[in-house]
Design an enzyme around this catalytic site. Structure first.
Site, PDB file in Angstrom:
ATOM      1  N   PHE A  94       0.823  -1.209   0.000  1.00 43.73           N
ATOM      2  CA  PHE A  94       0.000   0.000   0.000  1.00 43.73           C
ATOM      3  C   PHE A  94       0.860   1.263   0.000  1.00 43.73           C
ATOM      4  O   PHE A  94       0.581   2.223  -0.708  1.00 43.73           O
ATOM      5  CB  PHE A  94      -0.929   0.000   1.211  1.00 43.73           C
ATOM      6  CG  PHE A  94      -2.045  -0.987   1.076  1.00 43.73           C
ATOM      7  CD1 PHE A  94      -3.135  -0.710   0.281  1.00 43.73           C
ATOM      8  CD2 PHE A  94      -2.003  -2.202   1.743  1.00 43.73           C
ATOM      9  CE1 PHE A  94      -4.166  -1.614   0.141  1.00 43.73           C
ATOM     10  CE2 PHE A  94      -3.023  -3.118   1.612  1.00 43.73           C
ATOM     11  CZ  PHE A  94      -4.112  -2.822   0.810  1.00 43.73           C
ATOM     12  N   GLY A  95       1.923   1.259   0.825  1.00 44.39           N
ATOM     13  CA  GLY A  95       2.761   2.452   0.934  1.00 44.39           C
ATOM     14  C   GLY A  95       3.568   2.691  -0.333  1.00 44.39           C
ATOM     15  O   GLY A  95       3.581   3.801  -0.876  1.00 44.39           O
ATOM     16  N   GLU A 128     -12.323 -11.876  11.896  1.00 47.05           N
ATOM     17  CA  GLU A 128     -12.895 -12.116  10.568  1.00 47.05           C
ATOM     18  C   GLU A 128     -12.729 -13.576  10.160  1.00 47.05           C
ATOM     19  O   GLU A 128     -13.656 -14.195   9.627  1.00 47.05           O
ATOM     20  CB  GLU A 128     -12.240 -11.178   9.551  1.00 47.05           C
ATOM     21  CG  GLU A 128     -12.645  -9.734   9.809  1.00 47.05           C
ATOM     22  CD  GLU A 128     -11.964  -8.703   8.907  1.00 47.05           C
ATOM     23  OE1 GLU A 128     -12.477  -7.593   8.838  1.00 47.05           O
ATOM     24  OE2 GLU A 128     -10.924  -9.004   8.304  1.00 47.05           O
TER      25      GLU A 128
HETATM   26  C1  LIG Z   1      -4.509 -10.689   6.885  1.00 52.66           C
HETATM   27  C2  LIG Z   1      -4.390  -9.205   7.013  1.00 52.66           C
HETATM   28  C3  LIG Z   1      -5.543  -8.442   7.133  1.00 52.66           C
HETATM   29  C4  LIG Z   1      -5.459  -7.064   7.238  1.00 52.66           C
HETATM   30  N1  LIG Z   1      -6.592  -6.326   7.324  1.00 52.66           N
HETATM   31  C5  LIG Z   1      -6.519  -4.982   7.330  1.00 52.66           C
HETATM   32  C6  LIG Z   1      -7.681  -4.186   7.319  1.00 52.66           C
HETATM   33  O1  LIG Z   1      -8.791  -4.707   7.321  1.00 52.66           O
HETATM   34  N2  LIG Z   1      -7.545  -2.841   7.290  1.00 52.66           N
HETATM   35  C7  LIG Z   1      -6.317  -2.235   7.268  1.00 52.66           C
HETATM   36  O2  LIG Z   1      -6.229  -1.010   7.207  1.00 52.66           O
HETATM   37  N3  LIG Z   1      -5.200  -2.964   7.299  1.00 52.66           N
HETATM   38  C8  LIG Z   1      -5.258  -4.313   7.324  1.00 52.66           C
HETATM   39  N4  LIG Z   1      -4.120  -5.062   7.336  1.00 52.66           N
HETATM   40  C9  LIG Z   1      -2.822  -4.371   7.469  1.00 52.66           C
HETATM   41  C10 LIG Z   1      -2.366  -3.800   6.136  1.00 52.66           C
HETATM   42  O3  LIG Z   1      -2.487  -4.762   5.124  1.00 52.66           O
HETATM   43  C11 LIG Z   1      -0.962  -3.318   6.276  1.00 52.66           C
HETATM   44  O4  LIG Z   1      -0.912  -2.353   7.279  1.00 52.66           O
HETATM   45  C12 LIG Z   1      -0.456  -2.729   4.970  1.00 52.66           C
HETATM   46  O5  LIG Z   1      -0.394  -3.719   3.991  1.00 52.66           O
HETATM   47  C13 LIG Z   1       0.927  -2.106   5.156  1.00 52.66           C
HETATM   48  O6  LIG Z   1       1.359  -1.626   3.922  1.00 52.66           O
HETATM   49  P1  LIG Z   1       2.905  -1.597   3.563  1.00 52.66           P
HETATM   50  O7  LIG Z   1       3.013  -0.903   2.259  1.00 52.66           O
HETATM   51  O8  LIG Z   1       3.670  -1.061   4.707  1.00 52.66           O
HETATM   52  O9  LIG Z   1       3.321  -3.118   3.452  1.00 52.66           O
HETATM   53  P2  LIG Z   1       2.729  -4.282   2.578  1.00 52.66           P
HETATM   54  O10 LIG Z   1       1.411  -3.927   2.015  1.00 52.66           O
HETATM   55  O11 LIG Z   1       2.835  -5.509   3.413  1.00 52.66           O
HETATM   56  O12 LIG Z   1       3.755  -4.376   1.370  1.00 52.66           O
HETATM   57  C14 LIG Z   1       5.098  -4.700   1.541  1.00 52.66           C
HETATM   58  C15 LIG Z   1       5.639  -5.088   0.176  1.00 52.66           C
HETATM   59  O13 LIG Z   1       7.039  -5.179   0.283  1.00 52.66           O
HETATM   60  C16 LIG Z   1       7.470  -6.326  -0.424  1.00 52.66           C
HETATM   61  N5  LIG Z   1       8.740  -6.748   0.177  1.00 52.66           N
HETATM   62  C17 LIG Z   1       8.967  -7.116   1.448  1.00 52.66           C
HETATM   63  N6  LIG Z   1      10.267  -7.411   1.615  1.00 52.66           N
HETATM   64  C18 LIG Z   1      10.865  -7.231   0.420  1.00 52.66           C
HETATM   65  C19 LIG Z   1      12.182  -7.369  -0.060  1.00 52.66           C
HETATM   66  N7  LIG Z   1      13.170  -7.763   0.751  1.00 52.66           N
HETATM   67  N8  LIG Z   1      12.447  -7.119  -1.355  1.00 52.66           N
HETATM   68  C20 LIG Z   1      11.468  -6.721  -2.193  1.00 52.66           C
HETATM   69  N9  LIG Z   1      10.194  -6.569  -1.792  1.00 52.66           N
HETATM   70  C21 LIG Z   1       9.893  -6.811  -0.506  1.00 52.66           C
HETATM   71  C22 LIG Z   1       6.361  -7.332  -0.214  1.00 52.66           C
HETATM   72  O14 LIG Z   1       6.376  -8.324  -1.232  1.00 52.66           O
HETATM   73  C23 LIG Z   1       5.131  -6.429  -0.279  1.00 52.66           C
HETATM   74  O15 LIG Z   1       4.633  -6.337  -1.587  1.00 52.66           O
HETATM   75  C24 LIG Z   1      -4.181  -6.442   7.245  1.00 52.66           C
HETATM   76  C25 LIG Z   1      -3.021  -7.217   7.139  1.00 52.66           C
HETATM   77  C26 LIG Z   1      -3.130  -8.588   7.013  1.00 52.66           C
HETATM   78  C27 LIG Z   1      -1.891  -9.409   6.885  1.00 52.66           C
END
Ligand SMILES: Cc1cc2nc3c(=O)[nH]c(=O)nc-3n(C[C@H](O)[C@H](O)[C@H](O)COP(=O)(O)OP(=O)(O)OC[C@H]3O[C@@H](n4cnc5c(N)ncnc54)[C@H](O)[C@@H]3O)c2cc1C
Length: 704
Positions: free
Chosen positions: A299-300, A455
């Protein structure tokens, strides 16, 4: 190149406004415009279909009409009536689904023209012709089957596919502009001569200016918007103005789709684009631009990359997977409601149109901040700005051995493995003769009662009680125990107490056993140990803690207990000016001084913020103030008819919250295909309780 010397391109002061306008018009055209096109198709379809039905039930009158009122030259009345009625009954069906829309719209347009010129001159007929003309020349819009088929038609085995594509392109390029111009002039003339000319002076003056703007195609969208508003005050019974709904559709079409290329608006936009090189499609302006590397397309990361689309920056987005995952619906894959493809979208497809962004698939293994390089295996990728958005993974609070017995839910693979494990437990129980073992197989324990645990527990209970009903002969799936274990006094601890209690009641109604103040002290292949109480279970699922990705270690940054990089108020890693961390991998304080939760909304807002920060630095503008999280609320669903929603200003529970939860999640899905697929799957499973994704694939079952 260093970031400090990179800024040789400085955009015009007007660039942000032009970019914003371009973004707005794209949204209007592709988003709202698609919905309008669907509404127009449905409206026209019902007009023709109802007329066709009336003709069918009054066949004698129909033949009489074709004999005396509007005979068709060269055709006997019965044949003409048959063809005319056939068009009215069949073509609308194609229009509704948006399949072969252009072919269906042509006979409808001819029918309207025939009625207009041989029977009765009506503004309605002209509106039908104009709206059908747009469908033929522009196509049926994104909410249609044609839209999905069209890109593949050219290279398909469908007869004349190639020629059809060329004809469609020809129509859009050469006939749509003059047609749009003609419709604008006609509509402006109609509104002026019938609605405004005879009105009071102020009404007349305003009407005149707006109609001239519409005809010229100057400030067309705002002019058409005001005209659409004014048209609500026009008397509904003026026949020459036509049906108010058709009039509204026509004006709304100019608001959303614009004035076309033969207009002053198009000319002005062409000029304006030169002030904003990101809109020209000429990649030469990116030569020598700073390199922004974003690690992680969650997402970020996606939000950051997308918000940098107009920046003078060569953006590289790296992810270990080739898709972006909508994690909030992962539990529905684990419980066989959705398929993985419904919630995962290829990253490349999402950023297809963004010329300054390159997508790389690869696992980042480290970083060398001194050299400003990211390590992807043996490859070193240089950067001027680095954004770490690598998310989080499960944490077993130091008891890593539990992972083998209690898998967590974070990736697609986790979800399909969990699905296999849950379904296999029922299969094995059916084949099992030992009563004790059968009970173990039919006991599901979930450790952790945050949103995911709640859920998942609700969905498993529903699967057992309803989804598998009458399918087994030896076991009764509805006798399965679903136990949700929470160490604290309440489930959903981040929600207000009243909502936590409402969620607890809903879960209990579904048959879930909720154990609070219950700390898990052991997990093994046969079950869980909670204090001195033992629960025998073959399926234990981990829905408790998470741990940040190892990104903090790569740059040796200061981290909190959960491994998150402690960032400053501008999300920069302290001690650096070019490294930022966002989302689940960053520890950032909110206005109340507490750490922000690991939510998609936080990650998205941080991604957008960091793009602004980086862009301001590249363009040597004043950077935005500290990051502020806007909390629009949180939700969790419990089964198919209850949810809880804390929207700050109002707290909801029950079915209203459930509908809101569904709407919000569909809206947040990344692409249209996913939205349609998810709505369809939900609708199907809602009506039938049928879980269509009940596949046990690979070596996912452990219950052996
Ligand atoms: C089962 C579940 C249910 C959830 N439900 C909710 C909800 O209902 N509402 C809500 O707001 N939030 C929810 N969340 C939380 C939300 O999904 C996270 O807060 C959000 O995804 C964080 O975004 P991010 O960009 O930090 O990381 P992420 O979305 O996790 O993305 C990280 C990305 O980095 C990549 N990555 C990681 N390490 C490496 C590497 N070494 N090299 C290259 N790529 C890498 C991964 O492949 C991934 O694509 C839920 C999470 C889970 C697991």
């Amino acid at each position: 190149m260093s970031a400090a010397t990179a800024s040789s391109y400085l955009p015009s002061r007007l660039a942000p406004s032009i970019e914003a306008w371009s973004g707005l018009t794209t949204f209007l055209e592709k988003g709202a415009g698609a919905a309008l096109d669907l509404a127009i198709r449905l409206w026209l379809a019902q007009i023709f279909f109802v007329s066709g039905m009336l003709k069918t039930v009054n066949w004698d009158v129909t033949v009489f009409l074709y004999t005396n009122e509007h005979p068709v030259p060269g055709l006997d009345p019965a044949t003409a009536a048959l063809i005319g009625t056939g068009i009215e009954l069949l073509c609308p069906v194609f229009l509704v689904f948006g399949i072969a829309t252009r072919f269906a719209a042509i006979p409808m347009l001819l029918t309207a023209a025939f009625l207009q010129f041989t029977y009765k001159e009506l503004a309605d007929h002209l509106f039908w012709m104009a709206l059908l003309g747009f469908l033929i020349l522009r196509g049926p819009g994104a909410l249609s089957l044609d839209y999905f088929i069209a890109p593949h038609l050219e290279r398909s085995a469908i007869p004349f596919g190639h020629s059809l594509c060329r004809i469609a392109a020809f129509l859009a390029r050469f006939l749509l502009p003059p047609f749009t111009l003609a419709v604008r002039i006609w509509l402006a003339w109609l509104l002026w001569s019938v609605a405004f000319r005879a009105g009071p002076a102020a009404w007349q003056a305003a009407g005149f200016v707006l109609c001239v703007l519409l005809a010229l195609g100057l400030a067309t969208r705002p002019a058409a918007l005001v005209l659409a508003g004014m048209s609500m005050f026009m008397p509904a019974d003026i026949v020459h103005l036509g049906d108010p709904m058709l009039r509204f559709f026509m004006l709304a079409s100019f608001v959303l789709h614009g004035a076309g290329t033969l207009s002053f608006d198009a000319l002005l936009f062409l000029k304006a684009r030169h002030l904003c090189p990101s809109l020209t499609g000429d990649l030469r302006w990116l030569e020598g631009a700073p390199r922004v590397v974003i690690v992680g397309a969650g997402f970020g990361g996606i939000a950051a990359a997308y918000k940098l689309r107009h920046a003078w920056a060569n953006v590289t987005l790296i992810d270990q997977r080739n898709y972006h995952l909508f994690q909030p619906l992962l539990y529905q894959v684990a419980t066989a409601t959705l398929s993985p493809a419904d919630i995962a979208v290829p990253i490349r497809a999402m950023l297809r149109g963004q010329q300054n962004c390159r997508v790389l698939m690869g696992q980042v293994t480290g970083a060398a901040p001194e050299q400003r390089e990211v390590l992807v295996g043996n490859t070193r990728l240089p950067y001027d700005y680095l954004v770490l958005a690598t998310g989080a993974r499960h944490s077993y609070f130091g008891k890593d051995a539990w992972e083998a017995f209690a898998p967590g839910l974070k990736k697609v693979e986790d979800a399909t493995a969990m699905r296999g494990r849950i379904l296999a437990a029922f299969e094995k129980a059916e084949a099992c003769d030992d009563g004790e073992e059968r009970r173990r197989l039919l006991t599901f324990v979930l450790v952790g009662a945050g949103p995911t645990g709640v859920e998942l527990a609700g969905a498993i209970a529903e699967l057992a009680r309803q989804g598998l009903r009458e399918e087994f002969r030896t076991i009764d799936p509805s006798a399965a125990r679903v136990i949700l274990v929470q160490s604290g006094p309440l489930i959903l601890p981040a929600f207000p107490n009243a909502l936590s209690l409402a969620a607890m009641r809903s879960l209990t109604d579904l048959g879930v056993e909720v154990l609070t103040q219950a700390r898990v002290v052991g997990i093994d292949a046969d079950g869980v140990q909670i204090g001195d109480k033992r629960i025998e279970a073959r399926t234990v699922l981990w829905t408790a803690g998470v741990m940040a990705s190892p990104a903090g270690k790569w740059i040796e940054a200061e981290r909190d207990n959960a491994g998150r990089i402690i960032v400053g108020p501008d999300l920069a890693v302290p001690g650096t000016t070019d490294i930022f961390a966002i989302g689940d991998t960053a520890a950032c304080k909110g206005e109340d001084g507490k750490l922000l939760p690991g939510l998609a909304a936080v990650a998205k807002q941080q991604g957008a913020y960091i793009a602004k920060q980086i862009r301001a630095r590249i363009e040597r503008r004043r950077p935005p103030g500290p990051f502020r999280y806007h909390n629009y609320g949180s939700m969790a669903t419990i089964g198919r008819k209850a949810a809880v929603a804390d929207l700050q200003f109002v707290r909801l529970s029950g079915s209203l919250a459930w509908w809101l939860w569904g709407l919000v999640h569909v809206a947040l899905l990344v692409d249209l295909r996913s939205r349609i697929a998810v709505v369809f799957d939900w609708f199907w499973s809602y009506l039938t309780y049928n879980r269509s994704m009940r596949l046990i694939t690979g070596g996912e079952s452990r219950a052996d």
